[in-house]
Scaffold this motif. Structure first.
Motif, PDB file in Angstrom:
ATOM      1  N   ALA A 292       1.739  -3.575  -4.268  1.00  0.00           N
ATOM      2  CA  ALA A 292       0.729  -4.619  -4.094  1.00  0.00           C
ATOM      3  C   ALA A 292       0.982  -5.527  -2.900  1.00  0.00           C
ATOM      4  O   ALA A 292       0.050  -6.047  -2.301  1.00  0.00           O
TER       5      ALA A 292
ATOM      6  N   ARG B  30       1.163  -2.784 -12.954  1.00  0.00           N
ATOM      7  CA  ARG B  30       1.501  -4.165 -12.607  1.00  0.00           C
ATOM      8  C   ARG B  30       2.816  -4.306 -11.858  1.00  0.00           C
ATOM      9  O   ARG B  30       2.887  -5.049 -10.903  1.00  0.00           O
ATOM     10  N   HIS B  31       3.885  -3.625 -12.309  1.00  0.00           N
ATOM     11  CA  HIS B  31       5.148  -3.734 -11.573  1.00  0.00           C
ATOM     12  C   HIS B  31       6.110  -2.610 -11.935  1.00  0.00           C
ATOM     13  O   HIS B  31       6.031  -2.013 -12.993  1.00  0.00           O
TER      14      HIS B  31
ATOM     15  N   PRO C 131       5.838  -5.461  -7.264  1.00  0.00           N
ATOM     16  CA  PRO C 131       4.458  -5.538  -7.731  1.00  0.00           C
ATOM     17  C   PRO C 131       3.656  -4.288  -7.373  1.00  0.00           C
ATOM     18  O   PRO C 131       3.745  -3.770  -6.250  1.00  0.00           O
ATOM     19  N   LEU C 132       2.892  -3.804  -8.336  1.00  0.00           N
ATOM     20  CA  LEU C 132       2.035  -2.638  -8.141  1.00  0.00           C
ATOM     21  C   LEU C 132       0.586  -3.023  -8.369  1.00  0.00           C
ATOM     22  O   LEU C 132       0.288  -4.048  -8.971  1.00  0.00           O
ATOM     23  N   ARG C 133      -0.302  -2.165  -7.891  1.00  0.00           N
ATOM     24  CA  ARG C 133      -1.729  -2.382  -8.105  1.00  0.00           C
ATOM     25  C   ARG C 133      -2.419  -1.049  -8.274  1.00  0.00           C
ATOM     26  O   ARG C 133      -1.872   0.001  -7.941  1.00  0.00           O
ATOM     27  N   SER C 134      -3.587  -1.098  -8.792  1.00  0.00           N
ATOM     28  CA  SER C 134      -4.448   0.054  -9.037  1.00  0.00           C
ATOM     29  C   SER C 134      -3.740   1.109  -9.874  1.00  0.00           C
ATOM     30  O   SER C 134      -2.553   1.022 -10.153  1.00  0.00           O
TER      31      SER C 134
ATOM     32  N   ALA D 284      -4.331  -0.753 -15.416  1.00  0.00           N
ATOM     33  CA  ALA D 284      -3.828  -1.168 -14.111  1.00  0.00           C
ATOM     34  C   ALA D 284      -2.303  -1.142 -14.140  1.00  0.00           C
ATOM     35  O   ALA D 284      -1.696  -1.504 -15.150  1.00  0.00           O
TER      36      ALA D 284
ATOM     37  N   LYS E  95       0.807  -1.228   0.000  1.00  0.00           N
ATOM     38  CA  LYS E  95       0.000   0.000   0.000  1.00  0.00           C
ATOM     39  C   LYS E  95       0.836   1.273   0.000  1.00  0.00           C
ATOM     40  O   LYS E  95       0.293   2.371   0.113  1.00  0.00           O
TER      41      LYS E  95
ATOM     42  N   ALA F  10      -0.240   4.883  -8.121  1.00  0.00           N
ATOM     43  CA  ALA F  10      -0.429   3.446  -7.940  1.00  0.00           C
ATOM     44  C   ALA F  10       0.001   3.138  -6.507  1.00  0.00           C
ATOM     45  O   ALA F  10       0.391   4.047  -5.759  1.00  0.00           O
TER      46      ALA F  10
ATOM     47  N   GLY G  73       2.290  -1.591 -16.874  1.00  0.00           N
ATOM     48  CA  GLY G  73       0.913  -1.899 -16.545  1.00  0.00           C
ATOM     49  C   GLY G  73       0.271  -2.552 -17.749  1.00  0.00           C
ATOM     50  O   GLY G  73       0.958  -2.960 -18.683  1.00  0.00           O
TER      51      GLY G  73
END
Length: 148
Positions: A136, A72-73, A82-85, A70, A5, A133, A50
């Motif tokens: 993750a 991704r990394h 790793p990434l998200r959102s 999105a 986060k 972002a 992404g």
């Protein structure tokens, strides 16, 4: 250790548009500012990637374009963080929905048939647009590149 986060500020490396994007296509970003992980600094400009999750071109009847992306990394010295959102930070780039104009035109005598040819706007996110972002998952980060 980079904790889950943790916010990550990215910049779009290329323009992305609902007119030309393809589902599952790669989207390229760069890290917009240094990311500090204890004594380690992941430098500004580090590449990130992404993907296009959903895309729909603007269409007849005034339907606006749709684009969902999105992160991704982040690729730091061979390590994938790793990434998200993903949330673009500038003005919303939503494709303008003009279905109301198409509906209104359909009630005008002799223009009803033409109303189906009114198209909505495409979504365009210019290169250089900042986006937020987040990491993750908890990820160990090493200052030494991984050996292959």
């Amino acid at each position: 250790m980079l904790t889950a986060k943790t916010p990550v500020l990215l910049v779009f490396a290329d323009e992305v548009s609902s007119k030309s994007a393809v589902k599952d296509a790669e989207v390229r970003f760069r890290l917009a500012e240094d990311l500090h992980v204890g004594e380690i600094v992941v430098p500004k400009g580090t590449p990130a990637f992404g993907e296009v999750v959903h895309v729909q071109k603007a269409g007849l009847g005034g339907r606006g374009g749709e684009l969902i992306l999105a992160a991704r990394h982040l690729d730091y010295r061979g390590q994938r963080i790793p990434l998200r959102s993903l949330k673009p930070l500038a003005t919303p780039y939503a494709g303008k929905n003009r279905s109301d104009a198409a509906l209104a035109a359909s009630f005008i005598p002799y223009a009803g048939l033409m109303s189906m040819f009114i198209t909505g706007g495409q979504i365009v996110i210019p290169a250089g647009t900042e986006a937020l972002a987040s990491v993750a998952a908890d990820t160990p980060v090493s200052a030494v590149p991984e050996t292959q």
